[in-house]
Scaffold this motif. Structure first.
Motif, PDB file in Angstrom:
ATOM      1  N   GLY A 146      23.617   2.281  -7.701  1.00 33.47           N
ATOM      2  CA  GLY A 146      23.675   1.529  -6.542  1.00 33.47           C
ATOM      3  C   GLY A 146      24.181   0.039  -6.734  1.00 33.47           C
ATOM      4  N   ALA A 147      25.095   0.023  -7.717  1.00 32.85           N
ATOM      5  CA  ALA A 147      25.367  -1.327  -8.264  1.00 32.85           C
ATOM      6  C   ALA A 147      26.251  -1.999  -7.257  1.00 32.85           C
ATOM      7  CB  ALA A 147      26.196  -1.414  -9.671  1.00 32.85           C
ATOM      8  N   VAL A 148      26.849  -1.101  -6.365  1.00 34.85           N
ATOM      9  CA  VAL A 148      27.861  -1.783  -5.391  1.00 34.85           C
ATOM     10  C   VAL A 148      27.184  -2.525  -4.560  1.00 34.85           C
ATOM     11  CG1 VAL A 148      29.644  -1.199  -3.503  1.00 34.85           C
ATOM     12  CG2 VAL A 148      29.573   0.007  -5.814  1.00 34.85           C
ATOM     13  N   LEU A 149      25.875  -2.113  -4.061  1.00 37.03           N
ATOM     14  CA  LEU A 149      25.048  -2.770  -2.895  1.00 37.03           C
ATOM     15  C   LEU A 149      24.489  -3.950  -3.514  1.00 37.03           C
ATOM     16  CD1 LEU A 149      24.417  -2.304   0.063  1.00 37.03           C
ATOM     17  CD2 LEU A 149      22.449  -1.135  -0.622  1.00 37.03           C
ATOM     18  N   ALA A 150      25.107  -4.937  -3.555  1.00 34.21           N
ATOM     19  CA  ALA A 150      24.644  -6.279  -4.342  1.00 34.21           C
ATOM     20  C   ALA A 150      25.528  -7.398  -3.624  1.00 34.21           C
ATOM     21  CB  ALA A 150      24.783  -6.158  -5.798  1.00 34.21           C
ATOM     22  N   GLY A 151      24.694  -8.406  -4.024  1.00 31.44           N
ATOM     23  CA  GLY A 151      25.355  -9.556  -3.400  1.00 31.44           C
ATOM     24  C   GLY A 151      25.651  -9.813  -2.127  1.00 31.44           C
ATOM     25  N   ASP A 152      27.006 -10.154  -1.656  1.00 30.85           N
ATOM     26  CA  ASP A 152      27.150 -10.199  -0.034  1.00 30.85           C
ATOM     27  C   ASP A 152      27.054  -9.109   0.338  1.00 30.85           C
ATOM     28  OD1 ASP A 152      28.523 -11.632   2.145  1.00 30.85           O
ATOM     29  OD2 ASP A 152      30.129 -10.443   1.742  1.00 30.85           O
ATOM     30  N   LEU A 160      24.782  -6.562  -0.165  1.00 32.39           N
ATOM     31  CA  LEU A 160      23.539  -6.296  -0.058  1.00 32.39           C
ATOM     32  C   LEU A 160      22.793  -7.260   1.215  1.00 32.39           C
ATOM     33  CD1 LEU A 160      20.711  -5.132  -0.751  1.00 32.39           C
ATOM     34  CD2 LEU A 160      20.432  -6.638  -2.473  1.00 32.39           C
ATOM     35  N   LYS A 161      23.456  -8.383   1.390  1.00 36.92           N
ATOM     36  CA  LYS A 161      22.831  -9.501   2.314  1.00 36.92           C
ATOM     37  C   LYS A 161      23.362  -8.896   3.653  1.00 36.92           C
ATOM     38  CE  LYS A 161      23.313 -13.665  -0.478  1.00 36.92           C
ATOM     39  NZ  LYS A 161      24.307 -14.916  -0.652  1.00 36.92           N
ATOM     40  N   ARG A 162      24.764  -8.309   3.869  1.00 36.22           N
ATOM     41  CA  ARG A 162      25.002  -7.697   4.968  1.00 36.22           C
ATOM     42  C   ARG A 162      24.365  -6.385   5.379  1.00 36.22           C
ATOM     43  NH1 ARG A 162      29.234 -10.634   7.022  1.00 36.22           N
ATOM     44  NH2 ARG A 162      30.434 -11.851   5.657  1.00 36.22           N
ATOM     45  N   TRP A 163      23.946  -5.635   4.349  1.00 38.24           N
ATOM     46  CA  TRP A 163      23.151  -4.506   4.899  1.00 38.24           C
ATOM     47  C   TRP A 163      21.795  -5.136   5.107  1.00 38.24           C
ATOM     48  CZ3 TRP A 163      22.617  -0.025   6.135  1.00 38.24           C
ATOM     49  CH2 TRP A 163      21.517   0.767   5.836  1.00 38.24           C
ATOM     50  N   ARG A 164      21.149  -5.959   4.835  1.00 40.94           N
ATOM     51  CA  ARG A 164      19.840  -6.364   5.244  1.00 40.94           C
ATOM     52  C   ARG A 164      20.037  -7.001   6.891  1.00 40.94           C
ATOM     53  NH1 ARG A 164      17.919  -9.003  -0.370  1.00 40.94           N
ATOM     54  NH2 ARG A 164      17.181  -7.029  -1.461  1.00 40.94           N
ATOM     55  N   ALA A 165      21.325  -7.397   6.783  1.00 36.83           N
ATOM     56  CA  ALA A 165      21.511  -7.941   8.316  1.00 36.83           C
ATOM     57  C   ALA A 165      21.887  -7.086   9.220  1.00 36.83           C
ATOM     58  CB  ALA A 165      22.425  -9.323   8.170  1.00 36.83           C
ATOM     59  N   PHE A 166      22.586  -5.717   8.911  1.00 40.02           N
ATOM     60  CA  PHE A 166      22.957  -4.995   9.797  1.00 40.02           C
ATOM     61  C   PHE A 166      21.724  -4.022  10.609  1.00 40.02           C
ATOM     62  CE2 PHE A 166      24.056  -0.145  10.258  1.00 40.02           C
ATOM     63  CZ  PHE A 166      25.175  -0.469  11.042  1.00 40.02           C
ATOM     64  N   PRO A 167      21.936  -4.000  11.821  1.00 41.19           N
ATOM     65  CA  PRO A 167      23.084  -4.147  12.951  1.00 41.19           C
ATOM     66  C   PRO A 167      23.053  -5.332  13.630  1.00 41.19           C
ATOM     67  CG  PRO A 167      21.645  -2.328  13.646  1.00 41.19           C
ATOM     68  CD  PRO A 167      21.129  -2.932  12.450  1.00 41.19           C
ATOM     69  N   LEU A 168      21.922  -6.145  13.318  1.00 40.60           N
ATOM     70  CA  LEU A 168      21.599  -7.126  14.275  1.00 40.60           C
ATOM     71  C   LEU A 168      22.550  -8.262  13.995  1.00 40.60           C
ATOM     72  CD1 LEU A 168      17.765  -7.085  14.223  1.00 40.60           C
ATOM     73  CD2 LEU A 168      19.290  -6.151  16.086  1.00 40.60           C
ATOM     74  N   LEU A 228      33.184  -2.454  -4.209  1.00 42.22           N
ATOM     75  CA  LEU A 228      33.198  -1.569  -4.993  1.00 42.22           C
ATOM     76  C   LEU A 228      34.802  -1.613  -5.889  1.00 42.22           C
ATOM     77  CD1 LEU A 228      33.172   1.492  -5.814  1.00 42.22           C
ATOM     78  CD2 LEU A 228      34.508   2.234  -3.770  1.00 42.22           C
ATOM     79  N   ALA A 229      35.539  -2.464  -5.287  1.00 45.52           N
ATOM     80  CA  ALA A 229      36.880  -2.687  -5.783  1.00 45.52           C
ATOM     81  C   ALA A 229      36.624  -3.579  -7.037  1.00 45.52           C
ATOM     82  CB  ALA A 229      38.057  -3.443  -4.981  1.00 45.52           C
ATOM     83  N   GLY A 254      24.878   2.859  -2.373  1.00 44.61           N
ATOM     84  CA  GLY A 254      23.682   1.957  -2.501  1.00 44.61           C
ATOM     85  C   GLY A 254      22.411   2.279  -3.369  1.00 44.61           C
ATOM     86  N   GLY A 255      22.504   3.663  -3.842  1.00 44.09           N
ATOM     87  CA  GLY A 255      21.463   4.145  -4.621  1.00 44.09           C
ATOM     88  C   GLY A 255      20.249   3.866  -3.715  1.00 44.09           C
ATOM     89  N   ARG A 256      19.155   3.711  -4.645  1.00 44.28           N
ATOM     90  CA  ARG A 256      17.907   3.921  -3.881  1.00 44.28           C
ATOM     91  C   ARG A 256      17.438   2.932  -2.774  1.00 44.28           C
ATOM     92  NH1 ARG A 256      13.923   4.421  -9.186  1.00 44.28           N
ATOM     93  NH2 ARG A 256      14.437   6.588  -9.921  1.00 44.28           N
ATOM     94  N   ARG A 257      18.387   1.688  -2.992  1.00 44.97           N
ATOM     95  CA  ARG A 257      18.128   0.431  -1.881  1.00 44.97           C
ATOM     96  C   ARG A 257      18.871   1.012  -0.769  1.00 44.97           C
ATOM     97  NH1 ARG A 257      21.399  -3.283  -5.725  1.00 44.97           N
ATOM     98  NH2 ARG A 257      19.929  -4.002  -7.036  1.00 44.97           N
ATOM     99  N   ALA A 258      19.575   2.058  -0.521  1.00 41.96           N
ATOM    100  CA  ALA A 258      20.155   2.611   0.856  1.00 41.96           C
ATOM    101  C   ALA A 258      19.653   4.137   1.175  1.00 41.96           C
ATOM    102  CB  ALA A 258      21.551   2.748   0.371  1.00 41.96           C
ATOM    103  N   ARG A 259      18.182   4.145   0.810  1.00 41.24           N
ATOM    104  CA  ARG A 259      17.685   5.207   1.304  1.00 41.24           C
ATOM    105  C   ARG A 259      17.669   5.514   2.735  1.00 41.24           C
ATOM    106  NH1 ARG A 259      11.932   6.310  -1.484  1.00 41.24           N
ATOM    107  NH2 ARG A 259      13.527   6.395  -3.273  1.00 41.24           N
TER     108      ARG A 259
END
Length: 548
Positions: free
Chosen positions: A356-362, A364-372, A387-388, A474-479
């Motif tokens: 889940g290394a892709v779900l990091a930094g910006d 991860l922040k946006r995932w935590r703020a999604f969808p509100l 990913l790029a 996202g690995g485990r963070r994106a369960r």
């Protein structure tokens, strides 16, 4: 002219020339193997290997193959030597008229001149020998003029002259200086010597100990060629002393039995008029005429040079094969360094994706703020960019490992390799394009899944796309992303979409790493360094030896 050794051949035994078709076929196959051998990588032995291959090709194409195919063709005596040795004057004097330009300016001979009897002209007007040289022929052209075709390179032209004073069965070729200041002249001089039945090495009383003529003499000895030396422009006061010293040098070099002639210094040679009295060259002319017209002497001279060249292949071919093997071994090391670096980074990227290394930094922040506080489109953008970045870091790390490994390899200094260093910007563009393409295809998969649902409860396709993307990257963070996906499109639909999206991700990842690896290997692949030349050279030599 004084003749210090009356012998026609160098040794008492008689040699014959084998001209069976099977031998010619074996020689042609060997020639093709030599031509196919290439030495582009800057290894320690590569310059010597290239020079040896070029010399060998010249000898095969310009002398050995045509001589074996047509043993009845006239003998070709190439007159070679260093700057100012008097080669052109000697040729003119042997012919009895000016056919080659002689003078005090150096270098004089630019366009090589071949002179033969008119009835022998057809042997040299075609491409039988020296096929890379354009023929120019004007029967009684002024020797001071070089006739060239428009735009013709004078270094790649052979001027063919005829003279009734030449004996049938013999041709003389006045070559450029072997130590010419002009590089093309030096190359051509060496090429012309390779075409000779008889090597006529001309040096002077002032320069007979110079390195250049001795290099040619040793080469002739190595190939056991029919050789004669001319000590030119010897002041009459020191003829005996200089001749004795020169003879001693020849004996010390194992060339004591080589026929040797001395030409005294005369006003004609000093002023470069191009013609000596007939008596000054009578001994050499008699020796050459006898060689051409006495059947036994002719056979001996021709067969000695041809067999000497064939015998030299026993050492020269294995040396070329060894150099070819060294090239392939070096190319293999360079290739392995690239493949090893990319395989390692490829495996590392797969591991980081699973973690889940892709779900990091910006992202991860946006995932935590999604969808509100973050839209699906913004989260997708952040995931794709992350990913790029991960892929670009992997490619950059692989290239750095390659740079370190290649830095320990002299072969990597080949211009073809150093001029094609991978550009980080272009890799970034290619990776960005590949990741965006993966995103578009994943969005299309999401739309297909939504399309099959009841329209009244169908979720927004973009939300489905971002949830499956997050779940995949996202690995485990994106369960919770996987759980949300199952809630919206059902467990079976979610499983199906994740499987398709995962396979698609693997395909794009593999393609990106493969593409970058191949781009790194492309300049090396373009050099076409293969293992076959080594085996082919040895096999060709084996077949030739069997036929002999």
């Amino acid at each position: 002219m004084l003749q210090n050794s009356p012998k026609i051949g160098h040794s008492p035994h008689v040699v014959t020339l084998d001209v069976r078709p099977q031998l010619l076929d074996a020689l042609s196959a060997l020639r093709d193997s030599v031509a196919a051998a290439r030495f582009p990588l800057p290894l320690a032995g590569a310059p010597r290997a290239r020079a040896n291959r070029d010399e060998l090709l010249a000898q095969l194409d310009d002398y050995l193959v045509p001589r074996l195919r047509e043993p009845e063709a006239p003998l070709l005596a190439v007159v070679g030597g260093s700057t100012g040795a008097g080669k052109s004057t000697l040729v003119n004097s042997l012919v009895g008229r000016r056919v080659s330009e002689a003078g005090v300016l150096r270098p004089t001979t630019r366009t090589p001149v071949l002179v033969c009897h008119p009835e022998d002209h057809h042997w040299f007007s075609g491409m039988r020998v020296l096929p890379d040289l354009t023929r120019v022929w004007v029967p009684h052209q002024d020797a001071g003029e070089d006739l060239l075709l428009p735009g013709e390179d004078p270094a790649r032209v052979l001027r063919v002259e005829t003279a009734d004073t030449m004996p049938r069965g013999l041709a003389l070729l006045d070559a450029p200086d072997i130590d010419s200041l002009i590089a093309d002249n030096r190359v051509l001089a060496a090429e012309l010597v390779c075409a000779a039945d008889i090597w006529v090495m001309v040096t002077t009383a002032a320069r007979y100990a110079d390195a250049v003529p001795w290099h040619l003499l040793r080469t002739a000895k190595e190939y056991d060629a029919t050789l004669v030396t001319v000590l030119d422009r010897v002041p009459h006061q020191v003829v005996s002393e200089v001749s004795r010293q020169y003879g001693a040098l020849l004996t010390k070099a194992g060339l004591g039995d080589v026929p040797r002639f001395t030409v005294p210094e005369l006003p004609e040679s000093a002023w470069g008029s191009g013609l000596l009295p007939a008596t000054a060259v009578a001994s050499l002319r008699t020796w050459l005429v006898h060689l051409a017209q006495d059947p036994a002497a002719r056979q001996q001279a021709m067969a000695r040079t041809a067999n000497g060249m064939l015998d030299s292949l026993k050492t020269r071919l294995p040396e070329l094969a060894g150099a070819a093997a060294a090239q392939y071994a070096a190319a293999l090391r360079l290739t392995n360094a690239v493949e090893g670096a990319y395989d390692s980074e490829h495996a590392r990227v797969r591991g980081r994706l699973q973690a889940g290394a892709v779900l990091a930094g910006d992202a991860l922040k946006r995932w935590r703020a999604f969808p509100l506080d973050c839209s699906a489109g913004e989260l997708l953008d952040a995931l794709v960019e992350s990913l790029a970045t991960l892929l670009l870091c992997a490619v950059t790390a692989a290239d750095e490992r390659i740079r370190e490994a290649w830095g320990r390899e002299p072969a990597a200094l080949a211009p073809e390799l150093t001029e094609h260093e991978p550009a980080l910007e272009s890799a970034e563009d290619r990776i960005g394009m590949a990741v965006r393409r993966w995103r578009r295809e994943l969005e299309e998969y999401a739309e297909e899944e939504v399309r099959d649902l009841d329209r009244n409860v169908a979720p927004d396709p973009e939300v489905v796309a971002v949830l499956v993307t997050t779940a995949l990257l996202g690995g485990r963070r994106a369960r919770s992303a996987g759980e949300g996906l199952a809630e919206r499109i059902g467990a079976h639909g979610a499983l199906r979409l994740r499987d398709r999206g995962g396979r698609l991700l693997t395909e794009h990842l593999d393609r990106v790493m493969h593409t970058e690896r191949e781009r790194r290997l492309a300049p090396l692949d373009a050099l076409e360094i293969h293992p076959e030349p080594q085996a082919e050279l040895i096999a060709a030599l084996s077949v030739l030896q069997k036929e002999r």
